[in-house]
Motif scaffolding. Structure first.
Motif, PDB file in Angstrom:
ATOM      1  N   ALA A 134     -11.187 -41.235 -32.619  1.00  0.00           N
ATOM      2  CA  ALA A 134     -10.825 -41.245 -34.173  1.00  0.00           C
ATOM      3  C   ALA A 134     -11.436 -40.273 -35.127  1.00  0.00           C
ATOM      4  O   ALA A 134     -10.984 -39.876 -36.210  1.00  0.00           O
ATOM      5  CB  ALA A 134     -11.505 -42.663 -34.731  1.00  0.00           C
ATOM      6  N   ALA A 135     -12.076 -39.324 -34.367  1.00  0.00           N
ATOM      7  CA  ALA A 135     -12.776 -38.289 -35.281  1.00  0.00           C
ATOM      8  C   ALA A 135     -11.720 -37.120 -35.589  1.00  0.00           C
ATOM      9  O   ALA A 135     -10.867 -36.902 -34.697  1.00  0.00           O
ATOM     10  CB  ALA A 135     -14.102 -37.817 -34.501  1.00  0.00           C
ATOM     11  N   PRO A 136     -11.943 -36.593 -36.662  1.00  0.00           N
ATOM     12  CA  PRO A 136     -10.886 -35.344 -36.792  1.00  0.00           C
ATOM     13  C   PRO A 136     -11.101 -34.137 -35.583  1.00  0.00           C
ATOM     14  O   PRO A 136     -12.204 -33.956 -35.316  1.00  0.00           O
ATOM     15  CB  PRO A 136     -11.631 -34.852 -38.314  1.00  0.00           C
ATOM     16  CG  PRO A 136     -12.363 -35.941 -38.672  1.00  0.00           C
ATOM     17  CD  PRO A 136     -13.018 -36.927 -37.654  1.00  0.00           C
ATOM     18  N   LYS A 137     -10.301 -33.697 -35.257  1.00  0.00           N
ATOM     19  CA  LYS A 137     -10.349 -32.696 -34.128  1.00  0.00           C
ATOM     20  C   LYS A 137     -10.398 -31.141 -34.655  1.00  0.00           C
ATOM     21  O   LYS A 137      -9.509 -31.083 -35.774  1.00  0.00           O
ATOM     22  CB  LYS A 137      -8.911 -32.652 -33.159  1.00  0.00           C
ATOM     23  CG  LYS A 137      -8.723 -34.245 -32.715  1.00  0.00           C
ATOM     24  CD  LYS A 137      -9.902 -34.637 -31.805  1.00  0.00           C
ATOM     25  CE  LYS A 137      -9.881 -35.849 -31.099  1.00  0.00           C
ATOM     26  NZ  LYS A 137     -10.035 -37.086 -32.113  1.00  0.00           N
ATOM     27  N   HIS A 138     -11.117 -30.472 -34.040  1.00  0.00           N
ATOM     28  CA  HIS A 138     -11.266 -29.135 -34.357  1.00  0.00           C
ATOM     29  C   HIS A 138     -11.021 -28.288 -33.116  1.00  0.00           C
ATOM     30  O   HIS A 138     -12.117 -28.301 -32.514  1.00  0.00           O
ATOM     31  CB  HIS A 138     -12.362 -28.633 -35.098  1.00  0.00           C
ATOM     32  CG  HIS A 138     -12.830 -29.381 -36.282  1.00  0.00           C
ATOM     33  ND1 HIS A 138     -12.059 -29.276 -37.316  1.00  0.00           N
ATOM     34  CD2 HIS A 138     -13.726 -30.387 -36.333  1.00  0.00           C
ATOM     35  CE1 HIS A 138     -12.653 -30.213 -38.485  1.00  0.00           C
ATOM     36  NE2 HIS A 138     -13.423 -30.942 -37.760  1.00  0.00           N
ATOM     37  N   LEU A 139      -9.760 -27.786 -33.041  1.00  0.00           N
ATOM     38  CA  LEU A 139      -9.350 -27.042 -31.704  1.00  0.00           C
ATOM     39  C   LEU A 139     -10.006 -25.680 -31.600  1.00  0.00           C
ATOM     40  O   LEU A 139      -9.852 -24.970 -32.471  1.00  0.00           O
ATOM     41  CB  LEU A 139      -7.717 -27.086 -31.629  1.00  0.00           C
ATOM     42  CG  LEU A 139      -7.014 -28.526 -31.562  1.00  0.00           C
ATOM     43  CD1 LEU A 139      -5.738 -28.264 -31.225  1.00  0.00           C
ATOM     44  CD2 LEU A 139      -7.573 -29.479 -30.737  1.00  0.00           C
ATOM     45  N   PRO A 140     -10.388 -25.324 -30.490  1.00  0.00           N
ATOM     46  CA  PRO A 140     -10.834 -23.949 -30.231  1.00  0.00           C
ATOM     47  C   PRO A 140      -9.792 -22.867 -30.398  1.00  0.00           C
ATOM     48  O   PRO A 140      -8.462 -23.194 -30.277  1.00  0.00           O
ATOM     49  CB  PRO A 140     -11.400 -23.810 -28.555  1.00  0.00           C
ATOM     50  CG  PRO A 140     -11.431 -25.491 -28.559  1.00  0.00           C
ATOM     51  CD  PRO A 140     -10.451 -26.115 -29.162  1.00  0.00           C
ATOM     52  N   ALA A 141     -10.123 -21.485 -30.903  1.00  0.00           N
ATOM     53  CA  ALA A 141      -9.282 -20.605 -31.065  1.00  0.00           C
ATOM     54  C   ALA A 141      -8.389 -20.214 -30.096  1.00  0.00           C
ATOM     55  O   ALA A 141      -6.942 -20.241 -30.169  1.00  0.00           O
ATOM     56  CB  ALA A 141      -9.951 -19.240 -31.663  1.00  0.00           C
ATOM     57  N   ALA A 142      -8.950 -20.327 -28.698  1.00  0.00           N
ATOM     58  CA  ALA A 142      -8.066 -20.157 -27.618  1.00  0.00           C
ATOM     59  C   ALA A 142      -7.002 -21.240 -27.347  1.00  0.00           C
ATOM     60  O   ALA A 142      -5.677 -20.841 -26.972  1.00  0.00           O
ATOM     61  CB  ALA A 142      -8.954 -20.120 -26.254  1.00  0.00           C
ATOM     62  N   ASP A 143      -7.206 -22.329 -27.676  1.00  0.00           N
ATOM     63  CA  ASP A 143      -6.025 -23.307 -27.536  1.00  0.00           C
ATOM     64  C   ASP A 143      -5.036 -23.086 -28.512  1.00  0.00           C
ATOM     65  O   ASP A 143      -3.903 -23.247 -28.408  1.00  0.00           O
ATOM     66  CB  ASP A 143      -6.560 -24.795 -27.853  1.00  0.00           C
ATOM     67  CG  ASP A 143      -7.362 -25.349 -26.526  1.00  0.00           C
ATOM     68  OD1 ASP A 143      -7.183 -24.808 -25.312  1.00  0.00           O
ATOM     69  OD2 ASP A 143      -8.557 -25.879 -26.715  1.00  0.00           O
ATOM     70  N   ARG A 144      -5.607 -22.873 -29.872  1.00  0.00           N
ATOM     71  CA  ARG A 144      -4.607 -22.401 -30.947  1.00  0.00           C
ATOM     72  C   ARG A 144      -3.882 -21.224 -30.587  1.00  0.00           C
ATOM     73  O   ARG A 144      -2.543 -21.175 -30.779  1.00  0.00           O
ATOM     74  CB  ARG A 144      -5.214 -22.500 -32.369  1.00  0.00           C
ATOM     75  CG  ARG A 144      -5.867 -23.739 -32.818  1.00  0.00           C
ATOM     76  CD  ARG A 144      -6.175 -23.739 -34.173  1.00  0.00           C
ATOM     77  NE  ARG A 144      -7.095 -22.511 -34.452  1.00  0.00           N
ATOM     78  CZ  ARG A 144      -8.314 -22.364 -34.423  1.00  0.00           C
ATOM     79  NH1 ARG A 144      -9.046 -23.272 -33.877  1.00  0.00           N
ATOM     80  NH2 ARG A 144      -9.121 -21.295 -34.781  1.00  0.00           N
ATOM     81  N   ASP A 145      -4.323 -20.231 -29.918  1.00  0.00           N
ATOM     82  CA  ASP A 145      -3.633 -18.960 -29.632  1.00  0.00           C
ATOM     83  C   ASP A 145      -2.516 -19.361 -28.488  1.00  0.00           C
ATOM     84  O   ASP A 145      -1.395 -18.879 -28.594  1.00  0.00           O
ATOM     85  CB  ASP A 145      -4.609 -17.970 -28.885  1.00  0.00           C
ATOM     86  CG  ASP A 145      -5.705 -17.414 -30.198  1.00  0.00           C
ATOM     87  OD1 ASP A 145      -5.381 -17.615 -31.237  1.00  0.00           O
ATOM     88  OD2 ASP A 145      -6.634 -16.859 -29.656  1.00  0.00           O
ATOM     89  N   ARG A 146      -2.778 -20.128 -27.625  1.00  0.00           N
ATOM     90  CA  ARG A 146      -1.856 -20.736 -26.722  1.00  0.00           C
ATOM     91  C   ARG A 146      -0.712 -21.344 -27.417  1.00  0.00           C
ATOM     92  O   ARG A 146       0.477 -21.031 -26.921  1.00  0.00           O
ATOM     93  CB  ARG A 146      -2.323 -21.479 -25.664  1.00  0.00           C
ATOM     94  CG  ARG A 146      -3.389 -20.995 -24.651  1.00  0.00           C
ATOM     95  CD  ARG A 146      -3.713 -22.143 -23.372  1.00  0.00           C
ATOM     96  NE  ARG A 146      -4.189 -23.579 -23.970  1.00  0.00           N
ATOM     97  CZ  ARG A 146      -3.540 -24.406 -23.237  1.00  0.00           C
ATOM     98  NH1 ARG A 146      -3.013 -24.362 -22.239  1.00  0.00           N
ATOM     99  NH2 ARG A 146      -4.122 -25.536 -23.560  1.00  0.00           N
ATOM    100  N   CYS A 147      -0.852 -22.049 -28.470  1.00  0.00           N
ATOM    101  CA  CYS A 147       0.239 -22.662 -29.172  1.00  0.00           C
ATOM    102  C   CYS A 147       0.831 -21.903 -30.051  1.00  0.00           C
ATOM    103  O   CYS A 147       2.139 -21.837 -29.983  1.00  0.00           O
ATOM    104  CB  CYS A 147      -0.358 -23.641 -30.017  1.00  0.00           C
ATOM    105  SG  CYS A 147      -1.098 -25.088 -29.024  1.00  0.00           S
ATOM    106  N   GLY A 148       0.323 -20.989 -30.431  1.00  0.00           N
ATOM    107  CA  GLY A 148       0.996 -19.763 -31.199  1.00  0.00           C
ATOM    108  C   GLY A 148       1.770 -18.815 -30.142  1.00  0.00           C
ATOM    109  O   GLY A 148       2.977 -18.533 -30.585  1.00  0.00           O
TER     110      GLY A 148
END
Length: 163
Positions: A134-148
């Motif tokens: 249930a906690a807010p998620k804070h994704l690591p930059a490396a994961d966000r980069d893959r999505c980008g």
């Protein structure tokens, strides 16, 4: 002008971060308009008006999140036979492996005769307790980069006419 439609659902922010990373990267591609819509707002006309898709959602109870499934359910028949051959990608924010949610979405996309153009991205948060889930998620930059990278690749493919 080609259009990339990113449809997402989020409960704790992880999927939103993934969708926004894809959106930001895709917006750098000339000749491609990128639209980001929450699943509850996306309509069959949005699907029909787009040239490619990125579907982003959390894994809930080893399945597609309910709100994303509802989007697929209400859109399925109105667009059936009208999206054939269009490219798509999937991104899942999962607490465990996310594979079943990917399989479910891929089956829906197969029914629409969409064409997968990239391997699905699964970001695993390892959230396994009720509090962590249930906690807010804070994704690591490396994961966000893959999505980008996936967003940029879909937009580039649309711009070049590869898809």
């Amino acid at each position: 002008m080609k259009t990339l439609l990113i449809v997402y659902h989020t409960r704790t922010g992880g999927s939103r971060q993934m969708a926004e990373a894809a959106l930001e990267a895709a917006r750098g591609e000339a000749g491609v308009e990128t639209r980001l819509l929450p699943a509850r707002e996306a309509q069959p006309a949005d699907l029909i008006g787009a040239d490619g898709y990125l579907f982003v959602f959390p894994e809930n109870l080893a399945a597609i999140s309910g709100e994303m499934k509802e989007f697929f359910d209400r859109s399925y028949y109105p667009v059936l036979g009208r999206l054939n051959g269009r490219p798509y990608g999937l991104m899942v924010c999962a607490g465990s492996d996310g594979e079943n949610a990917v399989r479910q979405a891929a089956r829906i996309a197969t029914g629409w005769r969409l064409r997968p153009v990239a391997e699905p991205i699964i970001v695993c948060t390892h959230a396994q307790t009720p509090e962590a889930i249930a906690a807010p998620k804070h994704l690591p930059a490396a994961d966000r980069d893959r999505c980008g990278e996936l967003g940029a690749a879909l937009a580039a493919g649309l711009a070049m006419g590869v898809f």
